[in-house]
Design a protein around this motif. Sequence first.
Motif, mmCIF file in Angstrom:
data_model
loop_
_atom_site.group_PDB
_atom_site.id
_atom_site.type_symbol
_atom_site.label_atom_id
_atom_site.label_comp_id
_atom_site.label_asym_id
_atom_site.label_seq_id
_atom_site.Cartn_x
_atom_site.Cartn_y
_atom_site.Cartn_z
ATOM 1 N N ARG A 111 23.434 61.162 39.036
ATOM 2 C CA ARG A 111 22.940 59.856 39.210
ATOM 3 C C ARG A 111 21.463 59.375 38.192
ATOM 4 O O ARG A 111 20.667 60.714 38.171
ATOM 5 C CB ARG A 111 23.383 58.864 40.256
ATOM 6 N N CYS A 112 21.773 58.514 37.231
ATOM 7 C CA CYS A 112 20.294 58.485 36.763
ATOM 8 C C CYS A 112 19.584 58.433 37.726
ATOM 9 O O CYS A 112 19.183 57.603 38.151
ATOM 10 C CB CYS A 112 20.273 57.022 35.498
ATOM 11 N N VAL A 113 18.356 58.811 37.007
ATOM 12 C CA VAL A 113 17.333 58.844 38.328
ATOM 13 C C VAL A 113 16.215 56.937 37.811
ATOM 14 O O VAL A 113 16.090 56.543 38.718
ATOM 15 C CB VAL A 113 15.841 59.554 37.888
ATOM 16 N N ALA A 114 16.288 56.869 36.163
ATOM 17 C CA ALA A 114 16.076 55.807 36.001
ATOM 18 C C ALA A 114 16.851 54.020 36.848
ATOM 19 O O ALA A 114 16.128 53.046 37.218
ATOM 20 C CB ALA A 114 15.318 55.085 34.829
ATOM 21 N N CYS A 115 18.263 54.271 36.708
ATOM 22 C CA CYS A 115 19.060 53.305 36.671
ATOM 23 C C CYS A 115 20.335 53.377 37.998
ATOM 24 O O CYS A 115 21.156 52.277 37.619
ATOM 25 C CB CYS A 115 19.630 52.856 35.331
ATOM 26 N N ASN A 116 20.637 54.920 37.904
ATOM 27 C CA ASN A 116 21.231 55.157 38.952
ATOM 28 C C ASN A 116 22.798 54.960 38.146
ATOM 29 O O ASN A 116 24.169 55.057 38.926
ATOM 30 C CB ASN A 116 21.816 54.024 40.324
ATOM 31 N N ARG A 117 23.334 54.560 37.533
ATOM 32 C CA ARG A 117 24.369 55.202 36.076
ATOM 33 C C ARG A 117 24.843 56.288 37.189
ATOM 34 O O ARG A 117 23.323 57.276 36.402
ATOM 35 C CB ARG A 117 24.189 54.769 34.772
ATOM 36 N N CYS A 154 20.847 59.080 32.298
ATOM 37 C CA CYS A 154 22.345 58.715 31.193
ATOM 38 C C CYS A 154 22.538 58.550 30.289
ATOM 39 O O CYS A 154 20.675 58.925 30.002
ATOM 40 C CB CYS A 154 22.683 57.318 32.088
ATOM 41 N N SER A 155 23.348 58.296 29.176
ATOM 42 C CA SER A 155 22.996 58.571 27.395
ATOM 43 C C SER A 155 21.332 57.724 27.378
ATOM 44 O O SER A 155 20.699 57.578 26.440
ATOM 45 C CB SER A 155 23.963 58.294 27.350
ATOM 46 N N LEU A 156 21.669 56.434 27.425
ATOM 47 C CA LEU A 156 20.402 55.292 27.234
ATOM 48 C C LEU A 156 18.997 55.885 28.107
ATOM 49 O O LEU A 156 18.373 55.918 26.760
ATOM 50 C CB LEU A 156 21.023 53.958 28.151
ATOM 51 N N HIS A 157 19.235 56.625 28.769
ATOM 52 C CA HIS A 157 17.745 56.528 28.897
ATOM 53 C C HIS A 157 17.391 58.310 29.002
ATOM 54 O O HIS A 157 16.493 58.259 28.624
ATOM 55 C CB HIS A 157 17.390 56.547 31.004
ATOM 56 N N VAL A 158 17.935 58.793 28.302
ATOM 57 C CA VAL A 158 18.145 59.760 27.742
ATOM 58 C C VAL A 158 17.593 59.727 26.627
ATOM 59 O O VAL A 158 16.108 60.398 26.049
ATOM 60 C CB VAL A 158 19.101 61.053 27.761
#
Length: 95
Positions: free
Chosen positions: A7-13, A24-28
């Motif tokens: 899961r994404c560290v920033a948003c848990n997606r 996640c792809s947005l945070h990448v």
Amino acid sequence: MRPSCKRCVACNRVTEESSKIPFCSLHVRAYENLIVGYVDWRNAYGDLSPKEFLERVRDNEYSGRWVREVAGAVLSHEDLMQIFLNDLSSRGMKD
Ligand SMILES: [Zn+2]
């Protein structure tokens, strides 16, 4: 749940399995912008450590939301900081 389901560290997606960083792809995408942004920032303001740069981005309300979240995540995870520094140096940003 498979162990590769991270899961994404920033948003848990749920993150893409191919991703080497836990975003996640947005945070990448925001992460990539941070790398580029650091180069621009250094060119504009001179010497600034990666950590100082991340702190300024995180605390600047005019930074994009995604970028601020990524900066905060990198600052609070030592392993992410290491990846960030490696990515910077692999792009010729090492002093
Ligand atoms: Zn995310």
